[in-house]
Design a protein around this motif. Structure first.
Motif, PDB file in Angstrom:
ATOM      1  N   GLY A 100       3.442   3.632  24.090  1.00  0.00           N
ATOM      2  CA  GLY A 100       2.733   4.302  24.991  1.00  0.00           C
ATOM      3  C   GLY A 100       3.494   5.302  25.648  1.00  0.00           C
ATOM      4  N   GLY A 101       2.463   6.074  26.417  1.00  0.00           N
ATOM      5  CA  GLY A 101       2.925   7.286  26.940  1.00  0.00           C
ATOM      6  C   GLY A 101       2.265   8.157  27.334  1.00  0.00           C
ATOM      7  N   SER A 102       2.637   9.627  27.896  1.00  0.00           N
ATOM      8  CA  SER A 102       1.597  10.342  28.290  1.00  0.00           C
ATOM      9  C   SER A 102       0.940  11.315  27.199  1.00  0.00           C
ATOM     10  N   TYR A 103      -0.189  11.984  27.309  1.00  0.00           N
ATOM     11  CA  TYR A 103      -0.965  12.689  26.158  1.00  0.00           C
ATOM     12  C   TYR A 103      -1.265  13.870  26.944  1.00  0.00           C
ATOM     13  N   THR A 104      -1.813  14.734  26.053  1.00  0.00           N
ATOM     14  CA  THR A 104      -2.690  16.041  26.463  1.00  0.00           C
ATOM     15  C   THR A 104      -3.752  16.152  25.506  1.00  0.00           C
ATOM     16  N   LEU A 105      -4.657  16.880  25.873  1.00  0.00           N
ATOM     17  CA  LEU A 105      -5.852  16.888  25.369  1.00  0.00           C
ATOM     18  C   LEU A 105      -6.658  18.336  25.589  1.00  0.00           C
ATOM     19  N   LYS A 106      -6.760  19.033  24.400  1.00  0.00           N
ATOM     20  CA  LYS A 106      -7.153  20.355  24.588  1.00  0.00           C
ATOM     21  C   LYS A 106      -8.154  20.820  23.661  1.00  0.00           C
ATOM     22  N   GLY A 107      -9.568  20.812  23.907  1.00  0.00           N
ATOM     23  CA  GLY A 107     -10.515  20.636  22.801  1.00  0.00           C
ATOM     24  C   GLY A 107     -10.429  19.493  21.928  1.00  0.00           C
ATOM     25  N   ASP A 108     -10.227  19.493  20.713  1.00  0.00           N
ATOM     26  CA  ASP A 108     -10.107  18.337  19.848  1.00  0.00           C
ATOM     27  C   ASP A 108      -8.645  18.210  19.704  1.00  0.00           C
ATOM     28  N   LYS A 109      -7.597  19.057  20.132  1.00  0.00           N
ATOM     29  CA  LYS A 109      -6.253  18.823  19.820  1.00  0.00           C
ATOM     30  C   LYS A 109      -5.681  17.736  20.694  1.00  0.00           C
ATOM     31  N   TYR A 110      -4.969  16.688  20.138  1.00  0.00           N
ATOM     32  CA  TYR A 110      -4.701  15.743  21.112  1.00  0.00           C
ATOM     33  C   TYR A 110      -3.341  15.360  20.687  1.00  0.00           C
ATOM     34  N   THR A 111      -2.308  15.327  21.747  1.00  0.00           N
ATOM     35  CA  THR A 111      -0.995  14.968  21.549  1.00  0.00           C
ATOM     36  C   THR A 111      -0.257  13.867  22.276  1.00  0.00           C
ATOM     37  N   GLU A 112       0.241  13.264  21.560  1.00  0.00           N
ATOM     38  CA  GLU A 112       0.829  11.939  22.152  1.00  0.00           C
ATOM     39  C   GLU A 112       2.117  12.075  22.376  1.00  0.00           C
ATOM     40  N   HIS A 113       2.791  11.889  23.617  1.00  0.00           N
ATOM     41  CA  HIS A 113       4.140  11.724  23.751  1.00  0.00           C
ATOM     42  C   HIS A 113       4.700  10.500  23.838  1.00  0.00           C
ATOM     43  N   LEU A 114       5.085   9.987  23.108  1.00  0.00           N
ATOM     44  CA  LEU A 114       5.632   8.511  22.820  1.00  0.00           C
ATOM     45  C   LEU A 114       6.899   8.163  23.708  1.00  0.00           C
ATOM     46  N   ASP A 115       6.563   7.702  25.134  1.00  0.00           N
ATOM     47  CA  ASP A 115       7.913   7.416  25.651  1.00  0.00           C
ATOM     48  C   ASP A 115       8.134   5.938  25.866  1.00  0.00           C
ATOM     49  N   TYR A 116       7.513   5.173  25.347  1.00  0.00           N
ATOM     50  CA  TYR A 116       7.908   3.556  25.178  1.00  0.00           C
ATOM     51  C   TYR A 116       7.416   3.102  23.711  1.00  0.00           C
ATOM     52  N   TYR A 117       8.177   2.516  23.215  1.00  0.00           N
ATOM     53  CA  TYR A 117       7.982   2.015  21.957  1.00  0.00           C
ATOM     54  C   TYR A 117       8.770   0.871  21.377  1.00  0.00           C
ATOM     55  N   SER A 118       8.442  -0.100  20.771  1.00  0.00           N
ATOM     56  CA  SER A 118       9.344  -1.255  20.180  1.00  0.00           C
ATOM     57  C   SER A 118      10.322  -0.877  19.370  1.00  0.00           C
ATOM     58  N   SER A 119      10.470   0.458  18.852  1.00  0.00           N
ATOM     59  CA  SER A 119      11.492   0.793  18.001  1.00  0.00           C
ATOM     60  C   SER A 119      12.054   2.222  18.827  1.00  0.00           C
ATOM     61  N   LYS A 120      13.214   2.051  19.208  1.00  0.00           N
ATOM     62  CA  LYS A 120      13.806   3.330  19.942  1.00  0.00           C
ATOM     63  C   LYS A 120      13.693   4.568  19.272  1.00  0.00           C
ATOM     64  N   ASN A 121      13.659   4.491  17.729  1.00  0.00           N
ATOM     65  CA  ASN A 121      13.862   5.586  16.996  1.00  0.00           C
ATOM     66  C   ASN A 121      12.545   6.571  17.268  1.00  0.00           C
ATOM     67  N   TRP A 122      11.545   5.910  17.684  1.00  0.00           N
ATOM     68  CA  TRP A 122      10.266   6.707  17.751  1.00  0.00           C
ATOM     69  C   TRP A 122       9.979   7.288  19.346  1.00  0.00           C
ATOM     70  N   GLU A 123      10.878   6.938  20.100  1.00  0.00           N
ATOM     71  CA  GLU A 123      10.798   7.258  21.506  1.00  0.00           C
ATOM     72  C   GLU A 123      11.140   8.780  21.612  1.00  0.00           C
ATOM     73  N   GLY A 124      10.397   9.543  22.443  1.00  0.00           N
ATOM     74  CA  GLY A 124      10.644  10.769  22.952  1.00  0.00           C
ATOM     75  C   GLY A 124      10.171  11.840  21.984  1.00  0.00           C
ATOM     76  N   LYS A 125       9.238  11.279  20.869  1.00  0.00           N
ATOM     77  CA  LYS A 125       8.633  12.103  19.953  1.00  0.00           C
ATOM     78  C   LYS A 125       6.977  12.465  20.427  1.00  0.00           C
ATOM     79  N   ALA A 126       6.678  13.506  19.896  1.00  0.00           N
ATOM     80  CA  ALA A 126       5.374  14.065  20.239  1.00  0.00           C
ATOM     81  C   ALA A 126       4.623  14.000  18.864  1.00  0.00           C
ATOM     82  N   PHE A 127       3.230  13.691  18.640  1.00  0.00           N
ATOM     83  CA  PHE A 127       2.692  13.614  17.513  1.00  0.00           C
ATOM     84  C   PHE A 127       1.290  14.290  17.889  1.00  0.00           C
TER      85      PHE A 127
END
Length: 152
Positions: free
Chosen positions: A89-116
């Motif tokens: 989980g983490g924070s996100y932004t939503l602008k129109g239909d553009k949704y960006t997840e900022h993965l602050d926590y994850y069971s695999s550390k390699n994924w943390e800190g990424k934005a999708f």
């Protein structure tokens, strides 16, 4: 203008601000709630694979006004307690239909800190999320399309 009316207007404005949700006026999207993932398609180097998330596992995503979280586990875990549990989980932004997840926590550390970055679409109680999932340290570079149903 009477002080009573000024206070009434200011109070109403404060209440509206305090009740903001993940809604965007231009697209009318309100993502708040609990969503169950029912299917996911990954496209890697032109090869498509679809997973039915209603068989053998359950995954939900919870979205509020500023954060998201997802949880996945086996419905009938093996007796040796090797339940395949996944969460993040983490924070996100939503602008129109553009949704960006900022993965602050994850069971695999390699994924943390990424934005999708995703494009989201709502149709009744169905949320469709599509975008690029790229994590170089995991050698992942694929398009994902996820279909969620709102949990009532």
């Amino acid at each position: 203008m009477n002080l009573k009316y000024v206070l009434l207007i200011m109070g109403g404005a404060c209440m509206l601000t305090a009740c903001q949700t993940a809604t965007t006026p231009d697209a009318g999207l309100n993502l708040n709630g609990t969503w169950q993932l029912v299917s996911g398609t990954t496209i890697t180097k032109g090869v498509s694979a679809t997973t039915d998330y209603t068989r053998g596992q359950r995954m939900i995503k919870i979205i509020n006004g500023s954060h998201f979280a997802f949880l996945r586990h086996d419905i009938n875990p093996p007796k040796d307690s090797s339940n395949h549990f996944d969460a993040g989980g983490g924070s996100y932004t939503l602008k129109g239909d553009k949704y960006t997840e900022h993965l602050d926590y994850y069971s695999s550390k390699n994924w943390e800190g990424k934005a999708f970055d995703f494009t989201v679409k709502l149709s009744g109680d169905t949320l469709i999320q599509q975008g690029l999932e790229k994590v170089e340290s995991e050698n992942i570079n694929r398009t994902i399309i996820e279909k969620y149903l709102k949990v009532k």
